[in-house]
Scaffold this motif. Sequence first.
Motif, PDB file in Angstrom:
ATOM      1  N   GLY A   1       1.069   4.210  -2.646  1.00 18.22           N
ATOM      2  CA  GLY A   1       0.631   5.849  -2.114  1.00 18.22           C
ATOM      3  C   GLY A   1      -0.897   5.083  -2.209  1.00 18.22           C
ATOM      4  N   ARG A   2      -1.398   4.638  -1.587  1.00 26.13           N
ATOM      5  CA  ARG A   2      -2.771   4.153  -0.845  1.00 26.13           C
ATOM      6  C   ARG A   2      -2.402   4.251   0.236  1.00 26.13           C
ATOM      7  NH1 ARG A   2      -3.818  -2.338  -3.501  1.00 26.13           N
ATOM      8  NH2 ARG A   2      -3.504  -1.220  -5.451  1.00 26.13           N
ATOM      9  N   LYS A   3      -3.794   4.686   0.655  1.00 22.91           N
ATOM     10  CA  LYS A   3      -3.923   5.656   2.117  1.00 22.91           C
ATOM     11  C   LYS A   3      -4.686   4.371   2.832  1.00 22.91           C
ATOM     12  CE  LYS A   3      -2.690   9.956   1.706  1.00 22.91           C
ATOM     13  NZ  LYS A   3      -1.328  10.440   2.112  1.00 22.91           N
TER      14      LYS A   3
ATOM     15  N   ASP B   1       0.627  -1.007   0.087  1.00 20.14           N
ATOM     16  CA  ASP B   1       0.412   0.205   0.628  1.00 20.14           C
ATOM     17  C   ASP B   1       0.733   1.481   0.262  1.00 20.14           C
ATOM     18  OD1 ASP B   1      -2.619  -1.346  -0.388  1.00 20.14           O
ATOM     19  OD2 ASP B   1      -3.082  -1.017   2.362  1.00 20.14           O
ATOM     20  N   ARG B   2       2.256   1.365   0.483  1.00 13.69           N
ATOM     21  CA  ARG B   2       2.955   2.472   1.276  1.00 13.69           C
ATOM     22  C   ARG B   2       3.299   3.153  -0.529  1.00 13.69           C
ATOM     23  NH1 ARG B   2       5.170   0.252   5.099  1.00 13.69           N
ATOM     24  NH2 ARG B   2       3.365   0.259   7.194  1.00 13.69           N
TER      25      ARG B   2
END
Length: 172
Positions: free
Chosen positions: A167-169, A163-164
């Motif tokens: 670029g996902r939150k 996720d990081r």
Amino acid sequence: MNNKTHQRVRLIVRIATLCALVSVVTISIAIPIPNLSGAYVNAGDAIVYTCAYMLGGAWGALAAGIGSAAADLILGSLIYAPATLFIKGLMAFIAGYLMKHGGGSFKSRLGALALGGAVMPLGYFLYESFLYGPAPAAAGLLFNLIQYVGGVVMGLFLVQAIDRVLGRKEEA
């Protein structure tokens, strides 16, 4: 090549890549379990959960099950391959389904991996009870529980790291 064909090819490549990754990681860290011929502890479950996260329940199950069973075949644990195909596939299916429907919070992912992973010690205990009897299967249960906890921790770390990188939150 039209868009639909392009998407199918991309999916097949993702499945094959993750299938191979499951096999490589499983084989790379395989520690034999004493008194259970062909059984071993490995780090492949972390990639099983990665398959579930990246491909979803059904496709993740396919990649995880085939990759894990292939590792059994390569390592000479032929007797475990059919059970592994089913057990690892079911782990990925459950975890993938729950991650998809449970939101993206740390807690929901931990729960998804923990519930999906619970299939592994139970499944191998039942299979080994059938093969060797309940006493030897119970002796192997401790090793499967260690792998279960380690796989959930490593899998959760990988899912959060993916996720990081993408670029996902995290969802609340």
